[in-house]
Write an enzyme that holds these catalytic residues in place. Structure first.
Site, PDB file in Angstrom:
ATOM      1  N   TYR A 249       0.818  -1.221   0.000  1.00 41.15           N
ATOM      2  CA  TYR A 249       0.000   0.000   0.000  1.00 41.15           C
ATOM      3  C   TYR A 249       0.845   1.262   0.000  1.00 41.15           C
ATOM      4  O   TYR A 249       0.634   2.167   0.805  1.00 41.15           O
ATOM      5  CB  TYR A 249      -0.967  -0.021   1.189  1.00 41.15           C
ATOM      6  CG  TYR A 249      -2.045  -1.058   0.989  1.00 41.15           C
ATOM      7  CD1 TYR A 249      -3.156  -0.766   0.207  1.00 41.15           C
ATOM      8  CD2 TYR A 249      -1.931  -2.326   1.545  1.00 41.15           C
ATOM      9  CE1 TYR A 249      -4.132  -1.723  -0.026  1.00 41.15           C
ATOM     10  CE2 TYR A 249      -2.910  -3.285   1.315  1.00 41.15           C
ATOM     11  CZ  TYR A 249      -4.007  -2.973   0.537  1.00 41.15           C
ATOM     12  OH  TYR A 249      -4.962  -3.920   0.305  1.00 41.15           O
TER      13      TYR A 249
ATOM     14  N   ASP B  21     -12.605 -16.605  10.827  1.00 44.93           N
ATOM     15  CA  ASP B  21     -11.260 -16.256  10.376  1.00 44.93           C
ATOM     16  C   ASP B  21     -10.463 -15.852  11.617  1.00 44.93           C
ATOM     17  O   ASP B  21     -10.585 -14.731  12.121  1.00 44.93           O
ATOM     18  CB  ASP B  21     -11.350 -15.115   9.352  1.00 44.93           C
ATOM     19  CG  ASP B  21      -9.981 -14.649   8.870  1.00 44.93           C
ATOM     20  OD1 ASP B  21      -8.967 -15.071   9.451  1.00 44.93           O
ATOM     21  OD2 ASP B  21      -9.925 -13.849   7.917  1.00 44.93           O
TER      22      ASP B  21
HETATM   23  C1  LIG Z   1      -8.312 -11.656   9.793  1.00 43.80           C
HETATM   24  C2  LIG Z   1      -7.365 -11.717   8.621  1.00 43.80           C
HETATM   25  N1  LIG Z   1      -7.623 -12.557   7.610  1.00 43.80           N
HETATM   26  C3  LIG Z   1      -6.795 -12.667   6.561  1.00 43.80           C
HETATM   27  C4  LIG Z   1      -5.655 -11.909   6.466  1.00 43.80           C
HETATM   28  C5  LIG Z   1      -4.753 -12.041   5.283  1.00 43.80           C
HETATM   29  O1  LIG Z   1      -3.567 -12.675   5.619  1.00 43.80           O
HETATM   30  P1  LIG Z   1      -2.261 -12.560   4.698  1.00 43.80           P
HETATM   31  O2  LIG Z   1      -1.801 -11.153   4.781  1.00 43.80           O
HETATM   32  O3  LIG Z   1      -1.314 -13.554   5.293  1.00 43.80           O
HETATM   33  O4  LIG Z   1      -2.679 -12.940   3.302  1.00 43.80           O
HETATM   34  C6  LIG Z   1      -5.349 -11.018   7.506  1.00 43.80           C
HETATM   35  C7  LIG Z   1      -4.143 -10.164   7.433  1.00 43.80           C
HETATM   36  O5  LIG Z   1      -3.999  -9.172   8.102  1.00 43.80           O
HETATM   37  C8  LIG Z   1      -6.229 -10.918   8.609  1.00 43.80           C
HETATM   38  O6  LIG Z   1      -5.994 -10.074   9.629  1.00 43.80           O
END
Ligand SMILES: Cc1ncc(COP(=O)(O)O)c(C=O)c1O
Length: 450
Positions: free
Chosen positions: A19, A247
């Site tokens: 970014y 997640d």
């Molecule tokens: C809750 C959540 N899911 C998915 C991701 C994506 O992970 P990555 O950056 O390893 O692709 C993040 C990254 O910050 C996250 O905080």
């Protein structure tokens, strides 16, 4: 050998950073080494990594046990395709995860990043519904204010009005409910669930799954919410035949206090690994970041027996995904060593101590003129500002305090390594306070405003 300014010159001209623009960005730090809580730069600055390098370096940098595990594995085998082969590191990690994860979540798909594991979770939910004879159920419901990653499928599940709007054209279209507003320390207010109930009622026949980050929405707003929401989600999904995906990439591995964010919704938080069958569990869960303690890139999408059985017993019995670096042996070895540490160290107590210091230091910052809110849970502390200072001011504070912070939008936050000492937490909070006291700068002028 290039000197530091030559290296930085090449970097600014050729290397994209997350970014950030290629040129005209604020000065970057040239990291030379990292040990424990601290990153050292080429010009000798020692910076406490108050964001655990985006929340993955849970045990600290260059953790001896993990480095040694990677080294040993590298002498035997660095990589081999997981199609047609299997190997001991993948199997041992699988055995360890089955014990470490909440009971019943035991069918593991290794992925190479958090975003990819989210893609896998969404595909798995859709394939499950397909196998159940519901090809029309191919949409997900996600929460406004959420963040699930930067690949197209993961962006499509992240805040629809957030940083990914430019890419709407290439994203699959899903449905969104309002983010829960009820805070962790307030009594649960059932009105908070009305938006989700309405979205599901309107689109019931199309929905494969609901996805959320349990109790902590990280990358899109550092928002902490009441675990009562998770209980209502589980009940709704059961009633409607919808899968539930948690997640845990940011909330997992003790970041919010207990081992998993979802445990805040359990009768006995801290019961992970024990028989928690009656508690709020997802059908699919994603983990990443701290899985390898931030030493190798690796994540996983984990399904319940029920989800795996439906897919396995269907006509297309294979789960249709397969990354090149799936189950990379070096990453598996790092993750095994990391799980050793998660099991053998009392991180729940360490995080409780960090939380106490964060509360003591950050709560008073509510009185700053520029403060909009203060939020603390586990090893997460956030000062939300009305307006963010300039990057020059932020860089000055970083250099003066020796604390590496990476504010985004109006959020000045810390998620330090879980080994961070109480005096280091105090230093981190002092740096947050100094940023909170700076004059607000112009809106969104550079990369700290990603
Ligand atoms: C809750 C959540 N899911 C998915 C991701 C994506 O992970 P990555 O950056 O390893 O692709 C993040 C990254 O910050 C996250 O905080």
């Amino acid at each position: 050998m290039k000197n530091a300014s030559e290296l930085l010159e090449f970097d600014a001209g050729h290397l994209w950073h997350p970014y950030a623009a290629l040129r005209n960005t604020p000065a970057r730090f040239l990291a030379r080494s990292a040990q424990g809580t601290t990153i050292e730069t080429a010009d000798g600055l020692k910076l406490i990594d108050a964001v655990s390098s985006w929340w993955c370096v849970a045990h600290g940098h260059n953790c001896l046990e993990i480095v040694e595990a990677i080294r040993k594995q590298s002498e035997k085998m660095c990589h081999v395709m997981f199609g047609g082969f299997t190997h001991e590191p993948a199997i041992e990690l699988g055995e360890r995860l089955v014990k470490f994860l909440p009971k019943g979540l035991n069918k593991i798909f290794y992925a190479d990043s958090g975003s990819i594991s989210v893609e896998c979770a969404a595909k798995m939910a859709v394939q499950y519904q397909f196998a159940k004879g519901h090809p029309e159920k191919c949409k997900l419901v996600a929460l406004k204010g959420g963040y699930h990653g930067d690949t197209a499928g993961a962006m499509a599940l992240s805040d629809p009005d957030g940083m990914h709007t430019l890419f709407r054209g290439i994203m699959p279209q899903h449905y969104f409910a309002e983010r829960p507003n009820c805070r962790a320390d307030e009594p649960w207010d059932d009105r908070d669930f009305a938006s989700m109930e309405q979205v599901v009622a309107e689109h019931e026949g199309e929905i494969a799954a609901i996805i959320c980050e349990p109790v902590f929405q990280g990358g899109n707003g550092m928002w902490l919410y009441n675990a009562g929401y998770l209980k209502r989600l589980r009940k709704l999904c059961d009633e409607k035949g919808i899968l539930l995906i948690f997640d845990e990439i940011a909330a997992g591995f003790y970041r919010t206090g207990p081992r998993w964010g979802m445990e805040h919704a359990w009768g006995t938080p801290g019961a992970a690994g024990k028989d928690c069958a009656a508690d709020v569990l997802p059908d699919i869960m994603t983990i990443g970041k701290a899985l390898t303690g931030g030493h190798m890139t690796m994540a996983a999408c984990v399904a319940s027996e029920m989800v795996a059985d439906v897919i396995t017993n269907s006509k297309i019995s294979a789960f249709m995904h397969g990354p090149t670096y799936m189950a990379n042996p070096l990453a598996c070895a790092a993750a095994i060593a990391s799980l050793d540490l998660f099991e053998n160290r009392d991180y729940a107590s360490r995080v409780a101590a960090i939380e106490k210091r964060l509360r003591a230091n950050l709560e008073p910052l509510r009185n700053l003129e520029n403060a909009a809110d203060v939020r603390v849970l586990g090893a997460i502390g956030c000062l939300e500002l009305k307006a963010i200072p300039t990057s020059d001011d932020i860089l000055r504070v970083i250099k003066e305090t020796g604390v590496w912070l990476r504010p985004f939008c109006n959020y000045v936050y810390t998620m330090p390594p879980l080994i961070t000492s109480e005096s280091e937490v105090d230093r981190i909070c002092e740096a947050i306070k100094m940023i909170g006291q700076c004059e607000p700068g112009p809106v969104c002028d550079d990369e700290f405003h990603e």
